[in-house]
Design a protein around this motif. Structure first.
Motif, PDB file in Angstrom:
ATOM      1  N   ALA A   1       0.858  -1.189   0.000  1.00 15.53           N
ATOM      2  CA  ALA A   1       0.000   0.000   0.000  1.00 15.53           C
ATOM      3  C   ALA A   1       0.887   1.231   0.000  1.00 15.53           C
ATOM      4  O   ALA A   1       1.942   1.256   0.654  1.00 15.53           O
ATOM      5  CB  ALA A   1      -0.922   0.007   1.220  1.00 15.53           C
ATOM      6  N   HIS A   2       0.466   2.236  -0.742  1.00 17.45           N
ATOM      7  CA  HIS A   2       1.239   3.470  -0.886  1.00 17.45           C
ATOM      8  C   HIS A   2       0.675   4.534   0.052  1.00 17.45           C
ATOM      9  O   HIS A   2      -0.527   4.824   0.018  1.00 17.45           O
ATOM     10  CB  HIS A   2       1.217   3.931  -2.336  1.00 17.45           C
TER      11      HIS A   2
ATOM     12  N   GLY B   1      -2.054   7.316  -0.521  1.00 23.29           N
ATOM     13  CA  GLY B   1      -3.212   6.885  -1.299  1.00 23.29           C
ATOM     14  C   GLY B   1      -4.145   5.994  -0.509  1.00 23.29           C
ATOM     15  O   GLY B   1      -5.026   5.357  -1.084  1.00 23.29           O
ATOM     16  N   ILE B   2      -3.975   5.949   0.810  1.00 19.96           N
ATOM     17  CA  ILE B   2      -4.725   4.983   1.607  1.00 19.96           C
ATOM     18  C   ILE B   2      -6.058   5.522   2.114  1.00 19.96           C
ATOM     19  O   ILE B   2      -7.067   4.820   2.108  1.00 19.96           O
ATOM     20  CB  ILE B   2      -3.861   4.483   2.785  1.00 19.96           C
TER      21      ILE B   2
ATOM     22  N   PHE C   1      -1.480  12.420  -6.827  1.00 18.11           N
ATOM     23  CA  PHE C   1      -0.297  12.529  -5.973  1.00 18.11           C
ATOM     24  C   PHE C   1       0.401  13.877  -6.162  1.00 18.11           C
ATOM     25  O   PHE C   1       0.862  14.489  -5.198  1.00 18.11           O
ATOM     26  CB  PHE C   1       0.672  11.373  -6.251  1.00 18.11           C
TER      27      PHE C   1
ATOM     28  N   SER D   1      -7.234  -2.534  -7.661  1.00 20.89           N
ATOM     29  CA  SER D   1      -6.309  -1.630  -8.339  1.00 20.89           C
ATOM     30  C   SER D   1      -6.157  -2.018  -9.805  1.00 20.89           C
ATOM     31  O   SER D   1      -6.186  -1.161 -10.697  1.00 20.89           O
ATOM     32  CB  SER D   1      -4.942  -1.664  -7.646  1.00 20.89           C
TER      33      SER D   1
ATOM     34  N   ASP E   1      -3.197  -1.568  -2.444  1.00 22.57           N
ATOM     35  CA  ASP E   1      -2.500  -0.573  -3.255  1.00 22.57           C
ATOM     36  C   ASP E   1      -2.796   0.869  -2.816  1.00 22.57           C
ATOM     37  O   ASP E   1      -2.072   1.422  -2.001  1.00 22.57           O
ATOM     38  CB  ASP E   1      -2.831  -0.784  -4.735  1.00 22.57           C
ATOM     39  N   ASP E   2      -3.839   1.477  -3.362  1.00 22.34           N
ATOM     40  CA  ASP E   2      -4.194   2.877  -3.055  1.00 22.34           C
ATOM     41  C   ASP E   2      -5.709   2.996  -2.860  1.00 22.34           C
ATOM     42  O   ASP E   2      -6.394   3.713  -3.604  1.00 22.34           O
ATOM     43  CB  ASP E   2      -3.750   3.801  -4.193  1.00 22.34           C
TER      44      ASP E   2
ATOM     45  N   ILE F   1      -7.984   6.324  -3.060  1.00 24.67           N
ATOM     46  CA  ILE F   1      -8.159   7.066  -4.314  1.00 24.67           C
ATOM     47  C   ILE F   1      -9.342   6.537  -5.114  1.00 24.67           C
ATOM     48  O   ILE F   1      -9.951   7.268  -5.893  1.00 24.67           O
ATOM     49  CB  ILE F   1      -6.856   7.040  -5.140  1.00 24.67           C
TER      50      ILE F   1
END
Length: 503
Positions: A111-112, A115-116, A206, A403, A433-434, A437
């Motif tokens: 996970a970035h 972007g969570i 981002f 994602s 991942d994000d 978003i």
């Protein structure tokens, strides 16, 4: 004479019927054996369920089969075959989704950081004091400052608080502002017509939010709230990927990547005091891959400094960004071969639909460089040699189903290569991942979509439990026995609660 003839005729018929019946039975037996052998090979088949788990399994499978059978009979009603944006809110009404949401899910390993959390959360950040906004055409920029920023602005810098309350309708203003913090739109397949378009919108999020979230007090609050959200969704540990951007404050100070990493560790320590039942977090330094070799060499030096400065906090190193447009990993082999003396690798690789192109071949580079896990590995199913290597080297595949749907790799998740990975019992870990978003829950949506939309109809509670356990086994936590023991305690509580509440 006629009696003899009749006997021969009916006797032959009986014999023939018996022969045909025997042949049918043989086919049925062979068919049954093949199906049973495939199920025994399936991901999670090594999990033995207790009597209590069997009861819960029956509940879960009844709910799952009910949803699948409706979808099979009326395909237009099967939500998860569509774009995620079309059903993300609808499935929250599902009893199965609600049950999965309560389930202990182990860890998030892919996970970035920024972007969570959801666009609603990011919108609330715009209510902080000293935030200025610059509207530029169809986009905008943010900056925290004690006075009007001197940075170039195509229009003019405005104190966001004043702009909001002079807009005439705060609710409408916020609704428009919120759209900058999400990919979710109506008719996504008509707007995001190819992978580059959706990735452009994705990366713009981002870029747009960098100066908003990289204000040091916001950065630290954001991470604290990420940890809190994980805990609330029954996730007990995270290995969080970050580009470690420079942070800044109102006094004009700018902080480098090492300080950014240290701020994460400070927040984690504070969170663990407040919530000692959360197991912890580690950092994967994951800067952008669209750079040259000398920059990657500098990245590795930064990673080494972080590891030296904050012992035990750095899990490892990765390179991120759209693989199809970024530099292929092979361009950095010299730097990465040297770097693996000091760092563990967790490379993104094969996040593509192409076969035999440089993005696809990043899978080969990731494996020969000794990666511990592979992010996405979407193209892996096209490479039987690499599948064998994955098994031999026990390299985990970090799969992010939603994602891959949102970012245009697969339109119908029933066709996701994860189905093949699960059928072959490959070492899979599930992540998200994000999720903020695309307005998904931190992990529950991915578990539900995998269970209902990707996995076999036969896949049951064993699969769900194995996915959670794998996320612990393939983490970089040293004392995994303690981690797994704590998970088992939480899992048992979950099982008991499902039985008690008569699902």
């Amino acid at each position: 004479m006629w009696l003899v003839i009749l006997y021969l005729l009916f006797g032959d018929a009986q014999s023939g019927l018996s022969t045909v019946t025997g042949r049918i039975e043989n086919v049925i037996n062979e068919r049954t054996t093949l199906i049973e052998n495939e199920i025994k090979m399936m991901f999670g088949s090594d999990i033995n369920l207790s009597d209590s788990e069997e009861k819960v399994n029956e509940i879960i499978m009844n709910l799952k089969h009910e949803e699948l059978d409706i979808g099979f009979e009326e395909p237009q009603l099967f939500n998860v075959s569509k774009h995620f944006f079309e059903y993300k809110d609808e499935i929250k009404k599902s009893k199965l989704f609600q049950l999965i949401k309560q389930m202990p899910k182990g860890a998030i390993l892919h996970a970035h950081d920024t972007g969570i959390l959801s666009p609603d959360y990011v919108l609330q950040l715009t209510y902080w004091e000293n935030l200025y906004v610059c509207f530029e055409g169809d986009d905008l920029r943010f900056l925290f400052s004690k006075s009007i920023p001197t940075d170039t602005c195509d229009s003019q810098w405005q104190l966001l608080r004043d702009t909001r309350f002079s807009s005439g309708d705060v609710e409408i203003f916020d609704a428009k502002l919120r759209k900058y913090f999400t990919l979710v739109i109506d008719k996504p397949n008509e707007v995001y017509t190819d992978i580059n378009l959706v990735w452009n919108a994705f990366q713009n999020y981002f870029i747009r939010t960098t100066s908003l979230i990289c204000y040091k007090p916001v950065w630290e609050q954001y991470f604290y709230d990420v940890l809190k959200a994980l805990r609330e969704e029954n996730v007990m540990y995270i290995e969080i990927r970050s580009t470690l951007p420079e942070l800044y404050d109102l006094d004009g100070n700018v902080f480098d990547s090492v300080v950014t990493a240290q701020s994460y560790k400070n927040v984690l320590d504070r969170f663990l005091v407040d919530y000692p039942d959360f197991y912890g977090a580690k950092l994967i330094y994951a800067p952008l891959r669209m750079v040259d070799a000398s920059t990657v060499k500098n990245y590795i030096e930064i990673a080494k400094e972080i590891d030296y400065t904050i012992p035990g906090f750095l899990a490892g190193f990765d390179l991120v960004g759209q693989e199809d447009l970024g530099a292929p990993t092979k361009e950095f082999l010299e730097e990465l071969v040297e770097g693996r003396k000091y760092l563990q690798y967790f490379f993104h690789a094969g996040e593509t639909n192409w076969n035999g192109m440089s993005t696809d071949e990043n899978l080969f580079d990731a494996i020969v460089l000794g990666t511990k896990r592979i992010g996405h590995a979407f193209a892996l199913s096209k490479h039987p040699i690499l599948i064998d290597e994955i098994k031999k080297r026990d390299i985990a595949i970090e799969v992010n189903v939603i994602s891959n749907n949102v970012l245009k790799l697969v339109d119908d998740v029933r066709n996701h290569p994860l189905a093949s990975f699960l059928a072959q019992n490959l070492p899979v870990v599930l992540s998200s991942d994000d999720p903020g978003i695309w307005e998904a829950d931190i992990l529950s949506h991915d578990f539900y979509v995998t269970f209902v939309g990707v996995a076999s109809r036969h896949a049951d509670l064993r699969l769900l439990k194995k996915l959670a356990l794998n996320s612990l086994y393939y983490s970089t936590v040293k004392n995994k026995d303690k981690l797994v023991h704590e998970f088992e305690i939480r899992w048992t509580r979950f099982i008991d609660s499902v039985i008690k509440n008569s699902w």
